[in-house]
Design an enzyme around this catalytic site. Structure first.
Site, short mmCIF file in Angstrom:
data_model
loop_
_atom_site.label_atom_id
_atom_site.label_comp_id
_atom_site.label_asym_id
_atom_site.label_seq_id
_atom_site.Cartn_x
_atom_site.Cartn_y
_atom_site.Cartn_z
N GLU A 1 -0.29 -2.58 -9.73
CA GLU A 1 -0.29 -3.57 -8.66
C GLU A 1 1.02 -4.34 -8.62
O GLU A 1 1.59 -4.59 -7.56
CB GLU A 1 -1.47 -4.53 -8.82
N HIS B 1 1.85 2.12 -3.50
CA HIS B 1 0.86 2.86 -4.28
C HIS B 1 0.98 4.36 -4.03
O HIS B 1 0.80 5.17 -4.95
CB HIS B 1 -0.55 2.40 -3.94
N GLU C 1 0.83 -1.21 0.00
CA GLU C 1 0.00 0.00 0.00
C GLU C 1 0.86 1.26 0.00
O GLU C 1 0.52 2.25 -0.65
CB GLU C 1 -0.95 -0.01 1.21
#
Length: 287
Positions: free
Chosen positions: A191, A136, A133
């Site tokens: 991703e 990202h 995360e």
């Protein structure tokens, strides 16, 4: 000028009809055409961080958050507390007490971990997911996601700013954007890049990189079990979990670091509390 005039007419027609006749439907292509008109406005990293912050505050208000002395928060602080600054960001983190298996991070550096995820993963596996995360955020995927969510909400609600800056949104609009952030579907390339960031994060900080394979294997097993519907929805934009596990294993093999990972039970150190005792003095009267 002509192009801007055409766009203005399209916007007027779209918003005018949508408010006067609820039966009129617009397909994705038409909505996409209008959205392109909002793509040119200025949306900086600072805008993304500001909008993310108020949206996350809205999400926080709708969840039960673990307190400082809650075992979940103690554990997360032990795992992640030392990584609150880095990569040009200041990360803040909280635990949502909810059985769902999920975690997300936003463009302002907010990291939110669901207790359901903490229940099934050990510390290293959990750090892989958090690292993903973080990836990202660092890779600007989170910024792009909230920009897209803002554009969509601005188009639907008619709040697009003519000054080419981010407009002020209502609480309900922030709620919709917040939900979009949690459910944001990054591209498979994004991703995969976030997976690589997580692997390198583990390697750089001296953790067992084989936890990456283990974390993705857990998600793969869950997608076959009783929570398969939820996991499938959550992971729909991600590469296949088995594929991700194999990729992580191959990276570890190439680095000469591969060994079968042994899942560890989570250990939470209880908070030491000092109990203050008072001794009551007794006095005797002389007779």
């Amino acid at each position: 000028m002509k192009r801007k005039s055409i766009l203005l007419v399209v916007l007027i027609v779209f918003f005018g009809f949508s408010k006067t006749n609820a039966q009129i439907k617009f397909d994705d292509k038409m909505i996409g055409a209008v959205q392109k008109g909002l793509a040119g406005f200025t949306f900086t990293d600072a805008d993304a961080a500001k909008l993310s912050k108020v949206s996350v505050d809205k999400i926080d208000s709708e969840h039960i958050i673990a307190g400082a002395t809650d075992p979940y928060m103690i554990r997360l602080n032990k795992i992640f507390g030392k990584y609150t600054t880095g990569y040009g960001y200041t990360f803040n983190y909280k635990v949502y007490i909810i059985k769902d298996v999920n975690a997300f991070a936003t463009a302002d550096g907010s990291v939110r971990v669901f207790s359901g995820l903490m229940d099934i993963m050990d510390d290293n596996e959990l750090l892989v997911v958090i690292g993903h995360e973080m990836g990202h955020v660092v890779n600007h995927d989170s910024r792009d996601a909230i920009k897209a969510a803002y554009q969509k909400e601005a188009m639907i609600e008619g709040v697009a700013s003519q000054s080419k800056t981010v407009a002020t949104l209502t609480g309900s609009e922030l709620g919709k954007i917040g939900s979009a952030m949690i459910d944001s579907k990054h591209s498979r390339r994004q991703e995969s890049e976030a997976d690589l960031f997580a692997y390198n994060f583990m390697k750089k900080n001296g953790y067992d990189v084989n936890a990456a394979e283990s974390a993705f294997s857990i998600l793969a097993k869950m997608s076959e079990g009783t929570q398969s519907d939820f996991i499938t929805r959550m992971m729909s934009s991600h590469p296949d979990s088995k594929e991700r596990a194999e990729t992580a294993m191959k990276r570890a093999q190439m680095d000469g670091l591969y060994k079968p990972y042994v899942h560890q039970a989570a250990v939470v150190t209880p908070v030491k509390t000092s109990v203050k005792t008072t001794t009551k003095k007794t006095t005797t009267k002389k007779k």
